[in-house]
Design a protein around this motif. Sequence first.
Motif, short mmCIF file in Angstrom:
data_model
loop_
_atom_site.label_atom_id
_atom_site.label_comp_id
_atom_site.label_asym_id
_atom_site.label_seq_id
_atom_site.Cartn_x
_atom_site.Cartn_y
_atom_site.Cartn_z
N UNK A 156 -2.69 -6.49 -18.94
CA UNK A 156 -2.41 -5.91 -17.64
C UNK A 156 -1.34 -6.77 -16.97
N UNK A 157 -0.63 -6.25 -15.97
CA UNK A 157 0.42 -7.04 -15.32
C UNK A 157 -0.13 -8.33 -14.73
N UNK A 158 0.55 -9.44 -14.93
CA UNK A 158 0.09 -10.70 -14.33
C UNK A 158 0.26 -10.69 -12.82
N UNK A 159 -0.37 -11.65 -12.17
CA UNK A 159 -0.31 -11.73 -10.72
C UNK A 159 0.94 -12.42 -10.22
N UNK A 160 0.95 -12.73 -8.92
CA UNK A 160 2.08 -13.40 -8.28
C UNK A 160 1.55 -14.61 -7.52
N UNK A 161 2.42 -15.58 -7.29
CA UNK A 161 2.02 -16.79 -6.58
C UNK A 161 1.74 -16.49 -5.11
N UNK A 162 2.62 -15.72 -4.48
CA UNK A 162 2.45 -15.32 -3.08
C UNK A 162 2.33 -13.80 -3.02
N UNK A 163 1.36 -13.32 -2.25
CA UNK A 163 1.09 -11.88 -2.22
C UNK A 163 2.26 -11.09 -1.67
N UNK A 164 3.08 -11.69 -0.81
CA UNK A 164 4.16 -10.94 -0.18
C UNK A 164 5.50 -11.15 -0.89
N UNK A 165 5.47 -11.60 -2.13
CA UNK A 165 6.72 -11.84 -2.85
C UNK A 165 7.38 -10.50 -3.19
N UNK A 166 8.71 -10.49 -3.18
CA UNK A 166 9.47 -9.29 -3.54
C UNK A 166 10.73 -9.71 -4.28
N UNK A 167 10.87 -9.21 -5.49
CA UNK A 167 12.06 -9.52 -6.28
C UNK A 167 13.30 -8.92 -5.62
N UNK A 168 13.12 -7.82 -4.91
CA UNK A 168 14.26 -7.08 -4.37
C UNK A 168 14.53 -7.40 -2.90
N UNK A 169 13.76 -8.29 -2.31
CA UNK A 169 13.95 -8.65 -0.90
C UNK A 169 13.96 -10.16 -0.73
N UNK A 170 14.78 -10.81 -1.51
CA UNK A 170 14.88 -12.26 -1.38
C UNK A 170 15.54 -12.62 -0.05
N UNK A 171 15.05 -13.66 0.62
CA UNK A 171 15.72 -14.08 1.87
C UNK A 171 17.12 -14.60 1.58
N UNK A 172 18.00 -14.45 2.56
CA UNK A 172 19.36 -14.94 2.38
C UNK A 172 19.34 -16.45 2.19
N UNK A 173 20.01 -16.95 1.18
CA UNK A 173 19.93 -18.39 0.90
C UNK A 173 20.52 -19.22 2.03
N UNK A 174 19.89 -20.35 2.29
CA UNK A 174 20.40 -21.27 3.31
C UNK A 174 21.64 -21.98 2.76
#
Length: 396
Positions: free
Chosen positions: A249-267
């Motif tokens: 089955x698909x593995x989990x994620x470290x943070x529940x609100x992670x999104x591959x397609x919504x990465x924050x703009x890099x500092x």
Amino acid sequence: MTSASTPPPGEPQSAAPQLSNTARDFRLRMAVIEREAETALDMTRDRYGRTVHAGAAAAARAQRDKAAVEAYATHLAPHAEALLNTARLALVELPPARHVAGWQAVLDGLAASAAEIRRALDQPPAPGSQAERAQHASLWPHLTAWADHSLIVSNLADQPERQHHKAPLSDEEQQMWTAKAQAAQRRGELDLTESWYAADGQPITLAYLVEDDDSTVVALRGDPGVPGWQVIGHYAHEYEAGKVLPAAVPPGVLHADVSVFNRPEPAPEISLQELARDVIEAQHAGDASNALLSATQRGYDAGPMVRLQELLETSGKFANALETTQGRQIAARLAALGRQIEFLTREVEAAAEDLGATVAVLPPHRTPVLRVRARPAVDTTPPTPPPRTTTATRHR
């Protein structure tokens, strides 16, 4: 209770695999759209990652949003409801496990997103208008929700097709193979190769059991790092094991609100390579001091040494989240390394301040070397070239 193998109303019996493929296909299309958008956005940033062309960045995001809406409308919208129905039926048939409630919440959220997208598609604004761009921007989070969680939906839709015919060992065989595997582990000859979770939430690990220069693929159930795991099968090769073992089955994620397609703009950040170059080109102690202080800077635009500590801390959380004995041990090692980096960062910061306090410059006898050779004068006769060896020429 309705069987998971029963298709939703209006769908043929063979529709489940095609439905799961539509979810996977949409994720791939979204990955391409996101990559193209990131490439365009990179062109709007300076060398430190700061956006310097706001208009071009807004245009790149608008193009991304529009492409995502079109991809969903064309490839996933006609199948979203049937896909969710199939996934729900399969979820009901899963054995009790810790991830079932989370997956139910995912399906509920995707149903809400699908409804929101459908309402927007039913009321399209004028093409090319500001209202259209605003609508597409508002739909982007719903579209990325489908792309992020499509693995769970497609896995559930595939469940009837993924029910393998298990061939369990007898109690006597299981005890014998478990003892052999435990002995091989003590000798250092049990090589773990792959791990996954089955639908019942139990971990399964494939390993090569080596005995007398011969190896056998065995499947373990449980945590290989602590006593209590068992061998549940032995096979000639991994392909044979994959045909009979419970599917992943698909593995989990470290943070529940992670999104591959919504990465924050890099500092904004300066690389270590550039800071080292700043020191090479420096002539005043203050310039070299500033380069070191930039490496240890904290906050939003933190320096590389602080980012390294953040990486170790995050990796430690990941190792601990694996919920295995080895994972917890590695998490402890990473935590210790993080403390060492913190100490080293403070030492570098103190040394940088001391260097800046010297108020010194490099002595003038460290003269730079002229990198460009002076050209001969126009009326200077060039030197006579050495005679060429005719024998060598003929041989070539």
